[in-house]
Design a protein around this motif. Structure first.
Motif, PDB file in Angstrom:
ATOM      1  N   THR A   1      70.436  -2.890  16.472  1.00 65.45           N
ATOM      2  CA  THR A   1      71.596  -1.737  16.962  1.00 65.45           C
ATOM      3  C   THR A   1      71.181  -0.293  15.889  1.00 65.45           C
ATOM      4  O   THR A   1      71.586   0.722  16.627  1.00 65.45           O
ATOM      5  CB  THR A   1      72.910  -2.368  16.235  1.00 65.45           C
ATOM      6  OG1 THR A   1      72.891  -3.730  17.049  1.00 65.45           O
ATOM      7  CG2 THR A   1      74.103  -1.697  16.528  1.00 65.45           C
ATOM      8  N   ARG A   2      70.878  -0.592  14.500  1.00 66.46           N
ATOM      9  CA  ARG A   2      70.307   0.536  14.003  1.00 66.46           C
ATOM     10  C   ARG A   2      69.385   1.610  14.621  1.00 66.46           C
ATOM     11  O   ARG A   2      69.557   2.752  14.763  1.00 66.46           O
ATOM     12  CB  ARG A   2      69.895   0.236  12.794  1.00 66.46           C
ATOM     13  CG  ARG A   2      69.483   1.231  11.583  1.00 66.46           C
ATOM     14  CD  ARG A   2      69.709   1.189  10.257  1.00 66.46           C
ATOM     15  NE  ARG A   2      68.317   0.164   9.791  1.00 66.46           N
ATOM     16  CZ  ARG A   2      67.236   0.347   9.860  1.00 66.46           C
ATOM     17  NH1 ARG A   2      66.862   1.691  10.223  1.00 66.46           N
ATOM     18  NH2 ARG A   2      66.194  -0.575   9.480  1.00 66.46           N
ATOM     19  N   LYS A   3      68.173   0.938  15.215  1.00 74.48           N
ATOM     20  CA  LYS A   3      67.430   1.790  15.961  1.00 74.48           C
ATOM     21  C   LYS A   3      67.885   2.175  17.037  1.00 74.48           C
ATOM     22  O   LYS A   3      67.407   3.602  17.746  1.00 74.48           O
ATOM     23  CB  LYS A   3      66.149   0.712  16.250  1.00 74.48           C
ATOM     24  CG  LYS A   3      65.360   0.391  15.025  1.00 74.48           C
ATOM     25  CD  LYS A   3      64.127  -0.493  15.351  1.00 74.48           C
ATOM     26  CE  LYS A   3      63.355  -1.040  14.128  1.00 74.48           C
ATOM     27  NZ  LYS A   3      62.693   0.272  13.567  1.00 74.48           N
ATOM     28  N   CYS A   4      68.564   1.630  18.000  1.00 74.70           N
ATOM     29  CA  CYS A   4      69.353   2.306  19.190  1.00 74.70           C
ATOM     30  C   CYS A   4      69.904   3.505  18.520  1.00 74.70           C
ATOM     31  O   CYS A   4      69.854   4.337  19.339  1.00 74.70           O
ATOM     32  CB  CYS A   4      70.271   1.209  19.741  1.00 74.70           C
ATOM     33  SG  CYS A   4      69.683   0.203  20.840  1.00 74.70           S
ATOM     34  N   PHE A   5      70.867   3.479  17.452  1.00 76.05           N
ATOM     35  CA  PHE A   5      71.340   4.785  17.147  1.00 76.05           C
ATOM     36  C   PHE A   5      70.289   5.935  16.869  1.00 76.05           C
ATOM     37  O   PHE A   5      70.735   6.958  17.262  1.00 76.05           O
ATOM     38  CB  PHE A   5      72.284   4.275  15.875  1.00 76.05           C
ATOM     39  CG  PHE A   5      73.374   5.391  15.602  1.00 76.05           C
ATOM     40  CD1 PHE A   5      74.234   5.916  16.371  1.00 76.05           C
ATOM     41  CD2 PHE A   5      73.034   6.114  14.417  1.00 76.05           C
ATOM     42  CE1 PHE A   5      75.052   7.088  16.055  1.00 76.05           C
ATOM     43  CE2 PHE A   5      73.698   7.424  13.940  1.00 76.05           C
ATOM     44  CZ  PHE A   5      74.661   7.752  14.926  1.00 76.05           C
TER      45      PHE A   5
END
Ligand SMILES: Cc1ncc(COP(=O)(O)O)c(C=O)c1O
Length: 440
Positions: free
Chosen positions: A381-385
């Motif tokens: 989720t962090r990398k997506c952001f």
């Protein structure tokens, strides 16, 4: 400028738990939100599920201007024309069965408070049955019936709340039973225990037609039918919390329509205001007349506000004109197909579920143990952001790690393709990092 405002945010804002991003944000249009550095992100959360017709839809901007020409606000005792019109449109075009009477408030939490007050006054009881994994809001009464909320540290919740285990086909409490039998067995047991504990003061059963914060769980229809029967048998009211399911998101006008079960009270919020704070609670004329006689009250400074009603009317018109209910089905099928394709290729995608454009994707360490892959969920989720995709992850220790994917119903196939591309890249990198003994 923005650097100093980031410092101001740090120095002067209360950290409220949901404030997960380091950036400040400036602009939102359609599916895209922009931060103060000018970076764009695809918003596959629809701004907390409110921007269902896309952020800052021109029809919403026009409605705000229109309200500016007329009135933003009146004394609570004055009913604006536009509020009467919105109530009429809801009763005529959107609400199931004989739900013809509506009150307008601001947030989904408030709508839950209204619904509970109605049910308590109508029945003379106070006991409420709610589902495991439920989220009905953050205010006092609403958080008392919300099992996915952080309940520790805020004093005594409202008494008289009993929990029904939520139906979860992927992560059942009693593995081995088929989905429907398991859901009904859980309900049967919960009702037996409730009947033993009850002081005979039943007021309501409250349920989200799709249990969203609890992991995007779609119950079998028979479960909602059984809740209807359980409420009737006990003289309790059935409340559907349609904060997320009303107005097209799941490919029907409402969750009630999808499941063909009509509640006594329905709460609506999020989509209705298109990003402005508008919520509504509908009930039958008979219940409304009964509680009126008993001196039902619910008013705040912003009950029946004309500004948000003007916007609500515009939102409903856009959903009709742009055929967004049908579009939720078409784009939902496309998005779901893309995730099912990823599922073929990634062992860690254990389950893809949902309705319309409300999709849950559950991450597991492996498909045999189905152990929740919480670290992977957080990292991805962090990398997506970082790569330009904002999406929500529902993570509870006792449940799974579930991406909730819910873009605006106006999302394009190009935007979906771009989001899935980002997500796959983020997933691959996260898996590599975890395999290398990195952050996880
Ligand atoms: C199903 C449901 N009910 C109620 C609420 C509370 O709404 P609000 O955050 O507008 O108070 C939410 C919010 O996420 C929700 O998802």
């Amino acid at each position: 400028m923005s650097g100093s405002l980031e410092a101001a945010a740090k120095d002067h804002l209360v950290r409220y738990g949901g404030d997960t991003f380091p950036n400040l944000f400036t602009k939102a249009r359609g599916t895209v939100v922009t931060d103060s550095q000018g970076r764009e992100y695809l918003d596959f959360t629809s701004g907390q599920m409110c921007a269902t017709i896309g952020h800052n839809h021109p029809a919403i901007v026009e409605a705000v201007h229109r309200a500016g020409e007329k009135a933003f606000h009146f004394f609570s005792g004055m009913i604006p024309e536009v509020v009467a019109e919105l109530a009429q449109v809801l009763a005529r075009d959107w609400l199931p069965g004989d739900l013809t009477k509506t009150i307008f408030v601001n947030t989904g939490s408030e709508a839950t408070e209204v619904a509970l007050r109605m049910a308590k006054m109508y029945t003379g009881g106070y006991e409420v049955l709610a589902l495991g994994g439920s989220w009905h809001g953050i205010t006092g009464g609403a958080s008392s019936v919300s099992m996915a909320s952080d309940r520790k540290g805020y004093g005594v919740p409202a008494p008289g709340v009993f929990v029904i285990p939520e139906p979860n086909a992927y992560r059942p409490y009693f593995p081995g039973m088929d989905e429907e039998a398991a859901a009904l067995a859980n309900l049967d047991l919960a009702l037996k225990l409730y009947d033993m504990q009850s002081a005979g003061k039943g007021a309501a059963i409250i349920v989200e037609p799709v249990i969203s914060a609890g992991g995007v769980l779609v119950p079998p229809r028979s479960f909602l039918v059984a809740l209807r029967q359980a409420a009737d048998a006990r003289g309790m009211l059935l409340i559907f919390d349609e904060a997320q399911t009303a107005f097209g998101r799941i490919g029907t006008r409402t969750g009630a329509e999808h499941f063909d079960v009509v509640p006594d009270i329905m709460t609506m919020s999020k989509t209705l205001g298109g990003g402005l704070p508008l919520a509504a609670v509908a009930t039958t004329a008979a219940i409304e007349a009964d509680i009126y006689e008993k001196h039902f009250t619910y008013y705040t400074s912003h009950v029946s506000d004309p500004l948000t009603a003007e916007v609500g009317l515009a939102v409903l018109k856009v959903i009709e004109q742009e055929k967004l209910v049908d579009r939720a089905n078409a784009m939902g099928a496309y998005l779901r197909g893309r995730f099912e394709d990823l599922q073929q290729r990634y062992e860690v995608i254990g389950d893809v579920r949902g309705l319309g454009l409300l999709i849950g994707v559950e991450l597991v360490t492996d498909r045999v143990s189905r152990s929740p892959a919480h670290a992977l969920g957080a990292l991805t989720t962090r990398k997506c952001f970082e790569k330009g995709l904002s999406m929500n992850i529902r993570r509870r220790p006792e449940r799974g790690s579930v991406w909730r994917i819910a873009p605006p119903l106006t999302v394009s196939t190009n935007e979906i393709d771009r989001a899935v591309e980002i997500l796959e890249a983020a997933l691959r990198e996260s898996l590599d990092e975890i395999a290398a003994g990195g952050t996880a």
